[in-house]
Design an enzyme around this catalytic site. Structure first.
Site, PDB file in Angstrom:
ATOM      1  N   ASP A  28       0.828  -1.160  -0.115  1.00  0.00           N
ATOM      2  CA  ASP A  28      -0.120   0.032   0.102  1.00  0.00           C
ATOM      3  C   ASP A  28       0.779   1.209  -0.031  1.00  0.00           C
ATOM      4  O   ASP A  28       2.031   1.258   0.498  1.00  0.00           O
ATOM      5  CB  ASP A  28      -1.060   0.142   1.437  1.00  0.00           C
ATOM      6  CG  ASP A  28      -0.108   0.197   2.579  1.00  0.00           C
ATOM      7  OD1 ASP A  28       0.885  -0.904   2.728  1.00  0.00           O
ATOM      8  OD2 ASP A  28      -0.433   0.623   3.504  1.00  0.00           O
ATOM      9  N   GLU A  29       0.373   2.413  -0.624  1.00  0.00           N
ATOM     10  CA  GLU A  29       0.971   3.760  -0.327  1.00  0.00           C
ATOM     11  C   GLU A  29       2.239   3.607  -0.701  1.00  0.00           C
ATOM     12  O   GLU A  29       3.017   4.479   0.081  1.00  0.00           O
ATOM     13  CB  GLU A  29       0.527   4.241   1.253  1.00  0.00           C
ATOM     14  CG  GLU A  29      -0.917   4.361   1.356  1.00  0.00           C
ATOM     15  CD  GLU A  29      -1.096   4.838   2.929  1.00  0.00           C
ATOM     16  OE1 GLU A  29      -1.882   5.715   2.844  1.00  0.00           O
ATOM     17  OE2 GLU A  29      -0.355   4.250   3.534  1.00  0.00           O
ATOM     18  N   ALA A  30       2.719   3.402  -1.899  1.00  0.00           N
ATOM     19  CA  ALA A  30       4.073   3.093  -2.419  1.00  0.00           C
ATOM     20  C   ALA A  30       4.234   4.477  -3.096  1.00  0.00           C
ATOM     21  O   ALA A  30       4.590   4.473  -4.230  1.00  0.00           O
ATOM     22  CB  ALA A  30       4.234   2.041  -3.246  1.00  0.00           C
TER      23      ALA A  30
END
Ligand code: ACM
Length: 517
Positions: free
Chosen positions: A332-334
């Site tokens: 997530d949220e890279a």
């Protein structure tokens, strides 16, 4: 499936019913004790109240053998604490005056039948999971004092006569605890595992790494815990699980028919790793530890010469101590990663997972990547990513933040908690449908509610955020959509509060519910 409830046994004015006398015999066909009406969470597929009640006494035995023994022993251990009765577990077939646990291969996976008559109690299931869930229903039929850990005198241990036939809608009913932002001990997690079991939740997802902490011992990279595990949000002392601790949690959960799902979050949320080892950084120097509350999602240095060896090593060690078939890789949220680099990394990472004979789970961002089926995307925010994952042959876990993120405040009165996904009151946690429009039940493994802990600092706050919302999520995952009804759930939750009270759970007594004293 339908629900039929006849409350014939609960009229206190009926002859032969009084709550002032405690019976002495196991046979209570015409016993004076009064049982509370059956009220189960999650709501079963079918429940039919019958005439009379069963009374658990000092002479009650538990009859089980073979694969039913472990569950019978757990039931006995729990009930001995509060009743003080010996409740011997022995082989046999005579249910009269006793509780008998047995198998019936005609029942569905995880399903069970529970028959309480004045003469005895019978629990049957096709598998060990179902038999264990049957014992959880049994305990909810007893007075709530049965959840105490010390002998409670002067309680009539009465169960209403009832016939229950039950099976879950989804095979995945879970909760996640973020032990990275704030660390929680083995004992604190075990206590929540017991509460999961009571609600027939069968998955515990541990978010083991994030920017603010690395919480699992890795023998080949020891500084991850020595440095990355040394603090937490707010600068406290943090902590970590040794591999032995982790295996203890796996075994404790497994005995309660709960599968532990380990998550190491890459390529984003990797600050603690990069603070532990210089070689994970372009300048060769470790980053300073991060103890802030805000999400920074420091990315892995994907081109670094040591980075893939590092990721492969840590996953290989975790896979070795994880008997279950799933590894949660985060994803997530890279925000630091170029989308092409992200895709290439995730595809490579799936190979690492597959080399361990495991299946990959990632947050819904992995739906942007062409992965090989089978894989699972955990839908938390982006429905398009979730639909892409299904189109690509994946399955979903439903964790939409507006209904499942238990780090959100319930309402304006709460002094802590997030609000970015809105308030999530008990009704929000209950009254939602996990299957996205146009998709089918088969596209979903089930439901999971995450507790992120940037703002959750101790066990009391964890209890407050999890309960009773996780009871609502448990019913979303277990009970058929047609059998779910908020008003009905609200009424049962009012009764359930006494169980949580007896378990010393510091739940939020939301004003949505008319709690019974
Ligand atoms: C997430 O909340 N970043 C999965």
């Amino acid at each position: 499936m339908y629900f039929l409830l006849l409350l014939a046994c609960t009229d206190p004015d009926k002859p032969g019913h009084s709550d002032s006398e405690i019976p002495e015999s196991g046979d209570s066909g015409d016993s004076p004790a009064m049982a509370a009406p059956p009220s189960l969470i999650p709501r079963p597929s079918r429940m039919e109240a019958q005439e009379g009640s069963f009374v658990l006494t000092a002479t009650t035995g538990i009859i089980a053998s073979g694969d039913a023994l472990a569950t019978a022993e757990l039931l006995a251990e729990g009930l001995r604490l509060s009743t003080g009765y010996p409740l011997p577990v022995t082989p046999g077939s005579d249910a009269s005056g006793n509780i008998i646990l047995d198998f019936d291969s005609s029942l569905p996976p995880e399903g069970y039948k529970l028959l309480v008559t004045p003469d005895g109690i019978t629990l049957t299931a096709a598998d060990g999971d179902g038999l264990f869930w049957a014992t959880q229903s049994l305990r909810q039929l007893l007075p709530p004092e049965n959840f105490q850990k010390k002998v409670v005198p002067d309680v009539a241990w009465v169960l209403p006569a009832v016939e229950v036939e039950d099976a879950p809608r989804f095979g995945w009913r879970g909760g996640m605890i973020d032990v990275a932002r704030h660390f929680f001990t083995v004992e604190e997690v075990k206590r929540q595992i017991d509460l999961f079991a009571l609600h027939k939740l069968n998955r515990l997802h541990l978010h083991l790494t994030d920017d603010q902490g690395w919480r699992i011992e890795i023998l080949s990279w020891p500084q991850l815990t020595a440095i990355g595990g040394s603090t937490e949000v707010g600068g406290g002392e943090g902590g970590f699980y040794t591999q032995a601790d982790y295996q203890e949690l796996v075994a404790y959960a497994a005995a309660r028919h709960i599968l532990l799902i380990p998550e190491l979050d890459f390529p984003g949320h990797a600050h603690a790793a990069r603070a532990s080892y210089g070689e994970l950084n372009p300048d060769g120097l470790p980053l300073d530890l991060y103890t802030g509350e805000g999400v920074i999602s420091t990315g892995l240095w994907l081109d670094g010469p040591s980075t893939r060896d590092f990721v492969e090593d840590v996953w290989t060690e975790i896979a070795t101590i994880t008997p279950g078939p799933y590894l949660h890789v985060g994803g997530d949220e890279a925000i630091d990663s170029d989308p092409d680099d992200y895709s290439a990394f995730l595809q490579w990472l799936q190979g690492v997972v597959q080399a361990q004979d495991k299946s990959l789970i990632g947050w819904d961002e992995v739906g942007t990547v062409e992965l090989e089926a089978p894989f699972i995307a955990q839908y938390w925010w982006n429905a398009e990513n979730a639909r892409n994952a299904v189109a690509g042959g994946g399955q979903l876990i439903a964790s939409p933040a507006a209904h499942c993120y238990l780090d959100m405040k319930y309402d304006r009165s709460n002094s802590f908690g997030q609000v970015w996904a809105g308030y999530v009151n008990v009704e929000d946690a209950y009254a939602w449908e996990p299957v996205l429009s146009g998709l089918e039940d088969a596209d979903f493994m089930g439901v999971e509610a995450p507790l992120w802990t940037e703002m959750v600092t101790d066990e009391a706050q964890m209890d407050f955020m999890l309960w009773p919302r996780l009871a609502a999520e448990a019913e979303v995952g277990w009970t058929a959509a047609a059998d779910r009804d908020w008003e009905d759930f609200r009424g049962r939750l009012a009764t359930h509060g006494a169980r949580l009270d007896n378990l010393n759970v510091g739940y939020y007594a939301s004003p949505e519910v008319e709690w019974q004293p």
